[in-house]
Design a protein around this motif. Structure first.
Motif, short mmCIF file in Angstrom:
data_model
loop_
_atom_site.label_atom_id
_atom_site.label_comp_id
_atom_site.label_asym_id
_atom_site.label_seq_id
_atom_site.Cartn_x
_atom_site.Cartn_y
_atom_site.Cartn_z
N LEU A 1 37.85 45.71 31.21
CA LEU A 1 38.87 44.81 30.66
C LEU A 1 39.43 44.06 31.70
CD1 LEU A 1 39.84 46.35 28.02
CD2 LEU A 1 38.88 44.43 28.13
N ILE A 2 40.28 44.66 32.58
CA ILE A 2 40.97 44.27 34.19
C ILE A 2 39.92 43.37 34.99
CG2 ILE A 2 42.14 45.06 35.82
CD1 ILE A 2 43.29 47.16 34.24
N LEU A 3 39.10 44.04 35.33
CA LEU A 3 37.55 43.86 35.94
C LEU A 3 37.65 42.07 35.66
CD1 LEU A 3 36.65 46.27 37.92
CD2 LEU A 3 38.39 45.36 38.50
N ASN A 4 37.12 42.29 33.77
CA ASN A 4 36.39 40.76 33.25
C ASN A 4 37.44 40.19 33.36
OD1 ASN A 4 34.09 42.50 33.15
ND2 ASN A 4 34.94 42.90 30.77
N TRP A 5 38.78 40.25 33.82
CA TRP A 5 40.10 39.51 34.21
C TRP A 5 40.01 38.66 34.62
CZ3 TRP A 5 44.97 40.66 35.42
CH2 TRP A 5 46.29 39.40 35.59
N HIS A 6 40.05 39.91 36.31
CA HIS A 6 40.19 39.23 37.31
C HIS A 6 39.85 40.38 38.15
CE1 HIS A 6 42.17 35.40 36.64
NE2 HIS A 6 42.78 35.63 36.67
N MET B 1 44.38 46.15 44.30
CA MET B 1 45.39 47.03 43.25
C MET B 1 45.41 47.92 42.79
SD MET B 1 47.19 43.54 42.15
CE MET B 1 48.72 44.19 41.94
N ILE B 2 44.56 47.86 41.82
CA ILE B 2 44.26 49.45 41.16
C ILE B 2 43.72 50.19 41.68
CG2 ILE B 2 44.58 47.73 38.54
CD1 ILE B 2 41.64 48.60 38.05
N ALA B 3 42.79 50.34 42.31
CA ALA B 3 41.71 51.26 43.11
C ALA B 3 43.45 52.09 43.97
CB ALA B 3 40.83 50.86 43.68
N PRO B 4 43.48 51.66 45.08
CA PRO B 4 45.11 52.09 45.75
C PRO B 4 45.68 53.65 45.05
CG PRO B 4 44.63 50.11 47.02
CD PRO B 4 43.42 50.09 45.62
N ILE B 5 46.48 52.67 43.99
CA ILE B 5 47.03 52.98 43.26
C ILE B 5 46.69 54.54 41.95
CG2 ILE B 5 48.40 52.77 41.16
CD1 ILE B 5 49.27 50.24 41.31
N ALA C 1 40.36 54.09 49.04
CA ALA C 1 39.79 53.34 47.40
C ALA C 1 39.70 51.76 48.10
CB ALA C 1 41.34 53.37 46.98
N LEU C 2 40.27 51.58 49.07
CA LEU C 2 39.80 49.78 49.35
C LEU C 2 38.06 49.99 49.87
CD1 LEU C 2 42.63 48.80 51.12
CD2 LEU C 2 42.40 48.50 49.27
N PHE C 3 37.38 51.28 50.43
CA PHE C 3 35.95 51.06 50.71
C PHE C 3 35.53 50.73 49.32
CE2 PHE C 3 32.36 53.57 51.53
CZ PHE C 3 32.06 52.97 52.60
N ILE C 4 35.65 51.82 48.55
CA ILE C 4 35.57 51.74 47.31
C ILE C 4 35.37 50.56 46.23
CG2 ILE C 4 35.72 52.68 44.58
CD1 ILE C 4 35.67 54.97 45.60
N ALA C 5 36.52 49.80 46.37
CA ALA C 5 36.63 48.41 46.22
C ALA C 5 35.92 47.05 46.83
CB ALA C 5 38.80 48.19 46.57
N ILE D 1 43.29 58.41 34.89
CA ILE D 1 44.44 57.86 35.49
C ILE D 1 43.18 57.46 37.10
CG2 ILE D 1 45.72 57.56 37.55
CD1 ILE D 1 47.90 58.63 35.71
N LEU D 2 42.60 58.61 37.51
CA LEU D 2 41.48 58.14 38.19
C LEU D 2 40.88 57.59 37.88
CD1 LEU D 2 40.98 58.73 41.21
CD2 LEU D 2 40.00 60.66 40.62
N VAL D 3 40.32 57.68 37.27
CA VAL D 3 39.03 56.70 35.98
C VAL D 3 39.71 55.52 35.70
CG1 VAL D 3 39.26 57.29 33.53
CG2 VAL D 3 36.97 56.98 35.25
N ILE D 4 40.71 54.84 35.52
CA ILE D 4 41.34 53.61 35.39
C ILE D 4 41.20 53.30 37.02
CG2 ILE D 4 42.94 52.37 34.45
CD1 ILE D 4 43.86 54.26 32.98
N GLY D 5 41.60 54.16 38.23
CA GLY D 5 41.77 53.85 39.64
C GLY D 5 40.26 52.64 40.17
#
Length: 455
Positions: free
Chosen positions: A61-66, A72-76, A293-297, A133-137
């Protein structure tokens, strides 16, 4: 907390004392803890599955929104998942299967007190929280391995709460049965749970606990089905009208998957060793996690979002739609994602990501050699078995799990062949499985801690 159960214990003792048949009473007393553990495991497995699925849907949902929100969410997610485990439950990190394997080995009169580090109520809470939390990220992790550690913790606590007058039950058998029940409830694969206990965990004769094992798996599975409904983990892929010639692409895919899975295991172990030697401070770990996280992002944003999550969507798409053939780089992404996520220090399993990686390898090779849709499905299932075997070195468990999650019993020989070829191929890269090496590391850490405390 034990005082709360005192009236219940007294009432139970009085009820059982009224049973005149000693053999019946003893059999009941031996069986009841397994039944209780199985029901609780089934409840927790379904609850965890819903929470984990919610986490994956929230990410979508977050990624479909923007879609830029992944930066942001991956590093967190990566940092928070690691911090929770590090601060509150260090042995909740990773899959959970090596922890259960280590606990089985520690279940002896001299070392049984050390098991609480690996299996506890605290482990259950932080295992679920950290992995979600990890899967949300965007972490490429699954819930199946963690469910096994959760189930082992539940069975251990049930055994611990038994009153003094209760017949003693083997801690080892209790933990192994819990692990089998956990796998059965996680995948809805009762036979897979039984084979897993025998192939991966058991070093004792199964006759000593076979009745407890079978009943626990049945009760945990029925509890999960009662709450979640009768379901298959994946569904019914079409595999009819396939000739025996499909065995040749299965052998090819199995060999490739076994080698790649074993190489992935070696790479993840090397990353873990590098982290231990070079990341000695919290600051260094946080920097490393943010970079990962940024690499995956970046890959998710610029190349393909399929690097994220457990990979179940990939399996469902290539098996049940006409869009069956992945790009050549998708298997690379499905190995890279779990490698960075699994070694992050947070909680999360590799069962589902391994199945997804195998499915993508089967999909790519099927497209290259132009197989029919039904043949492609068979080869994809073979790839799933093969890649999971390369990680676990448990070919029969892998074959039975994929067989049960798709209800394709006619493919039993195809899937067993894939598992056996993969098992042979994976040894060419490394003799030991990922789980075995991590288990040995856990045992070394725990025994060293105990030795240092004694000194």
């Amino acid at each position: 907390m034990l005082k709360i159960f005192t009236p219940i214990r007294k009432g139970l003792k009085k009820s059982f004392d009224n049973i005149r048949n000693e053999q019946l009473k003893n059999n009941l007393l031996q069986a009841i803890p397994f039944w209780i553990g199985s029901v609780i495991t089934g409840i927790f497995a379904v609850m965890y599955a819903h929470i984990f699925a919610w986490g994956e849907k929230l990410l979508a949902l977050i990624l479909n929104w923007h879609d830029w929100m992944i930066f942001m969410i991956a590093p967190i997610g990566f940092v928070l998942s690691w911090w929770l485990v590090k601060e509150f439950a260090p042995y909740a990190k990773g899959s959970g299967i090596p922890q259960v394997m280590a606990a089985v080995e520690l279940a002896n009169p001299k070392e049984h007190t050390k098991i609480r580090s690996l299996l506890s109520l605290k482990i259950i809470f932080f295992k679920i929280l950290s992995s979600v939390i990890l899967v949300i990220g965007g972490g490429a992790v699954g819930r199946e391995g963690p469910t096994i550690q959760i189930a082992g913790s539940i069975f251990r606590k049930v055994n611990e709460y038994l009153p003094d007058w209760w017949p003693k039950i083997s801690k080892k058998n209790m933990i192994m049965t819990g692990a089998a029940a956990g796998l059965a409830a996680a995948f809805n694969t009762p036979l897979g749970g039984i084979v897993f206990a025998v192939e991966e965990l058991s070093k004792t004769h199964i006759n000593y606990f076979k009745t407890a094992l079978f009943t626990a798996v049945i009760i945990a599975g029925l509890t999960a089905q009662t709450l979640a409904g009768s379901y298959l983990y994946l569904g019914y892929p079409k595999t009819h009208d396939v000739s025996l010639m499909v065995m040749f692409p299965i052998i090819l895919v199995a060999g490739v998957s076994g080698i790649l899975a074993s190489q992935l295991s070696v790479m993840m172990l090397a990353m873990n060793n590098w982290k231990k030697k070079n990341l000695s401070t919290d600051k260094a770990n946080v920097i490393f996690l943010v970079i990962c996280a940024l690499f995956i992002a970046c890959i998710a944003y610029f190349i393909n979002r399929e690097i994220l999550g457990s990979g179940k969507e990939i399996m469902q798409r290539v098996l049940f739609t006409h869009n069956k053939h992945e790009e050549w780089y998708v298997p690379v992404l499905r190995m890279l994602g779990p490698a960075l996520s699994f070694t992050s220090g947070g909680a999360g399993g590799i069962f589902a990501p391994a199945l997804a990686a195998g499915a993508s390898i089967g999909s790519v090779i099927s497209g290259v050699i132009h197989l029919t849709q039904n043949e492609t499905n068979v080869v994809i299932l073979g790839g799933m078995v093969a890649f999971l075997t390369g990680i676990t070195r448990a070919p029969f468990t892998s074959a039975i799990i994929v067989l049960e999650m798709t209800d394709r019993h006619s493919l039993i020989f195809h899937l067993m062949l894939a598992g056996m070829i993969s098992s042979i191929a994976s040894i060419l890269v490394s003799r030991h499985s990922l789980y075995d090496v991590i288990k040995v590391n856990f045992l070394h850490e725990i025994r060293n801690q105990d030795r240092n405390e004694t000194l």
